[in-house]
Write an enzyme that holds these catalytic residues in place. Structure first.
Site, PDB file in Angstrom:
ATOM      1  N   TYR A 144       0.876  -1.273   0.013  1.00  0.00           N
ATOM      2  CA  TYR A 144      -0.230   0.002   0.154  1.00  0.00           C
ATOM      3  C   TYR A 144       0.946   1.508   0.324  1.00  0.00           C
ATOM      4  CZ  TYR A 144      -3.254   3.687   1.589  1.00  0.00           C
ATOM      5  OH  TYR A 144      -4.106   4.318   1.295  1.00  0.00           O
ATOM      6  N   ASP A 239       9.271   2.782  -0.205  1.00  0.00           N
ATOM      7  CA  ASP A 239       8.068   3.367   0.238  1.00  0.00           C
ATOM      8  C   ASP A 239       8.060   3.090   1.917  1.00  0.00           C
ATOM      9  OD1 ASP A 239       6.086   4.643   1.873  1.00  0.00           O
ATOM     10  OD2 ASP A 239       4.347   3.760   0.601  1.00  0.00           O
ATOM     11  N   LYS A 267       3.939   9.077   9.063  1.00  0.00           N
ATOM     12  CA  LYS A 267       3.448   7.960  10.207  1.00  0.00           C
ATOM     13  C   LYS A 267       5.068   8.521  11.709  1.00  0.00           C
ATOM     14  CE  LYS A 267       0.910   4.491   8.156  1.00  0.00           C
ATOM     15  NZ  LYS A 267       1.015   4.196   6.784  1.00  0.00           N
TER      16      LYS A 267
HETATM   17  C1  LIG Z   1       0.647   4.599   5.712  1.00  0.00           C
HETATM   18  C2  LIG Z   1       0.670   4.237   4.806  1.00  0.00           C
HETATM   19  C3  LIG Z   1       1.060   5.194   3.758  1.00  0.00           C
HETATM   20  C4  LIG Z   1       0.146   6.449   3.000  1.00  0.00           C
HETATM   21  O1  LIG Z   1       0.147   7.144   4.317  1.00  0.00           O
HETATM   22  P1  LIG Z   1      -0.921   7.994   4.847  1.00  0.00           P
HETATM   23  O2  LIG Z   1      -0.269   8.911   6.050  1.00  0.00           O
HETATM   24  O3  LIG Z   1      -1.880   7.551   4.794  1.00  0.00           O
HETATM   25  O4  LIG Z   1      -1.587   8.817   3.077  1.00  0.00           O
HETATM   26  C5  LIG Z   1       1.338   4.814   2.585  1.00  0.00           C
HETATM   27  N1  LIG Z   1       2.939   4.272   1.944  1.00  0.00           N
HETATM   28  C6  LIG Z   1       2.736   3.572   2.879  1.00  0.00           C
HETATM   29  C7  LIG Z   1       4.143   2.046   3.781  1.00  0.00           C
HETATM   30  C8  LIG Z   1       2.302   3.546   4.269  1.00  0.00           C
HETATM   31  O5  LIG Z   1       2.105   2.906   5.517  1.00  0.00           O
END
Ligand SMILES: *Cc1c(COP(=O)(O)O)cnc(C)c1O
Length: 429
Positions: A144, A239, A267
């Site tokens: 994701y 990511d 995060k």
């Molecule tokens: C949470 C997450 C996102 C999205 O971040 P948001 O702040 O919810 O938009 C993207 N990539 C990874 C790996 C994530 O865990």
């Protein structure tokens, strides 16, 4: 456990908020039942609106890595709030946070702040496309990367929880430019690069997948991805929105010693406030406006409250903190597996410092299909049995668990006692 106030709030929320929530996984659709509405939190504990206490294994999906109500971070935010909430103009705190990131993550020579992980990955993809002059991107099924159009193809997290393969509203022309392959399979990647030579702008990957449960990379996988991408002139984006500052002081890339071209953060970097960031080699980052032609902007980007929370969190994430979090993760996961085995349940686990998953009914989870084949009903029953004993796990078999520096051995022991009861209930049903 009585959760009448939560149920009443959910009914009220559904009248003015679609599904009652502002992000889908929170709605408990995957596990059934009403979500819990919270009032306050401290250390590893959450307190709901009915006055129940829970041990928290979500930690706001990662940012609360130092535990809730972390005194110096709260103080830093309060102090900034007395000065100003924001300017829409530069501040020194933005430089301090950028310098801290660059120092901890050597592949990031320059960094741009945004307001969410979604913005970070969306911007990094635009940059990779603009820099290479190519349109195709390659991602992995069950990973994701936020909810921007190009990345909502075979995505993980809430998309998986709700069983949506792809989202309506994403133009087919755009989805066609996103290739998706199984995670942890280098042969498939090599093949796709042979099929589209010189056309793929970048590979984007969660270096430890965390949005289909926790799935670490197989040995050599990340290096292999980098080699294949570079041989073709494509970029590789890690990511690290979830893994950044969680699995090691410099994220997964320093843990596995692989340098990506671009990195996205979120995060933890915001310490609980809305922050994302993307960065990488200076040569690439110089393509971003105002120095370069690729547009990217944000009214609230680099907001001083958010910078204060992020800086304080990173300053307190010391080597000792990672050691404590790693030890707590091992104690918890070892204990869960042992208790599940004595209860006669088939489970397997994955863990990387501060992230973990327990999968029911399978031997190994190395990619999305494995997790999809796990016993989701058993997970859901386990989730509710734990919740009713005051342990708050992620409400989906496709989400990882998170541990903070305040999860002491006592807290872990209480969790394991609850798990023993929960496992015996699963056997009984
Ligand atoms: C949470 C997450 C996102 C999205 O971040 P948001 O702040 O919810 O938009 C993207 N990539 C990874 C790996 C994530 O865990």
């Amino acid at each position: 456990m009585n959760r009448k106030q939560s149920s009443a709030l959910m009914q009220r929320a559904c009248r003015t908020i679609p599904g009652g929530v502002n992000s889908p996984v929170r709605a408990f659709k995957g596990v059934g039942g009403d979500p819990v509405f919270f009032d306050h939190a401290d250390g590893p504990y959450l307190y709901d609106v009915d006055g129940n206490q829970y041990i928290d294994y979500i930690g706001s999906w990662g940012p609360m890595v130092l535990g809730h109500n972390h005194t110096p971070t709260i103080a830093a935010v309060q102090q900034q709030a007395t000065k100003a909430l924001g300017f829409g103009a530069p501040t020194e705190a933005e430089i301090e946070l950028a310098e801290t990131i660059v120092q901890r993550v050597p592949s990031m020579q320059q960094v741009r702040m945004v307001n969410s992980g979604t913005e970070a990955t969306m911007s990094a993809i635009r940059l990779a496309r603009g820099f290479t002059g190519r349109d195709l991107i390659l991602k992995f099924t069950g990973c994701y990367h936020g909810h921007s159009d190009s990345l909502l193809v075979k995505a993980g997290s809430g998309v998986l929880t709700l069983g949506l393969p792809n989202s309506p509203g994403v133009p087919a022309e755009l989805a066609a430019r996103t290739l998706s392959l199984p995670f942890n399979n280098l042969d498939a990647v090599a093949q796709v690069f042979e099929q589209y030579p010189g056309e793929i702008a970048c590979i984007i990957v969660e270096p430890v997948a965390g949005n289909m449960g926790c799935i670490p990379p197989k040995p050599g996988y990340l290096q292999g991805l980098r080699d294949i991408a570079h041989k073709d002139g494509a970029l590789i984006i890690f990511d690290e929105v979830m893994t950044g500052f969680r699995v090691s002081p410099g994220g997964a890339q320093t843990l596995y010693d692989i340098e990506p071209d671009l990195t996205t953060l979120g995060k933890i970097v915001g310490g609980g406030l809305p922050v994302g960031a993307f960065g990488g080699r200076e040569e690439i980052m110089q393509y971003i406006a105002p120095v370069g032609p690729i547009y990217q902007a944000g009214t609230l980007s680099g907001n001083p409250l958010a910078m204060a929370a992020g800086l304080s969190t990173l300053r307190h994430l010391t080597t000792d903190a990672y050691q404590a979090i790693g030890a707590a993760t091992d104690a918890l996961v070892d204990g869960l597996v042992a208790r599940a085995a004595s209860a006669g349940l088939q489970v397997c686990e994955n863990r990387v410092c501060g992230m973990f998953s327990l999968f029911f009914g399978i031997d190994e989870a190395a990619e999305y299909d494995d997790v999809a084949g796990s016993n989701i009903d058993q997970f859901n029953a386990f989730f509710h049995a734990m919740l009713d004993q005051g342990v708050y796990l992620a409400p989906s078999a496709f989400e990882a668990g998170f541990i903070s520096a305040t999860h002491t051995s006592e807290v872990i022991q209480t969790t394991l006692d609850a798990a023993e009861v929960a496992f015996s209930k699963l056997i009984a049903t």
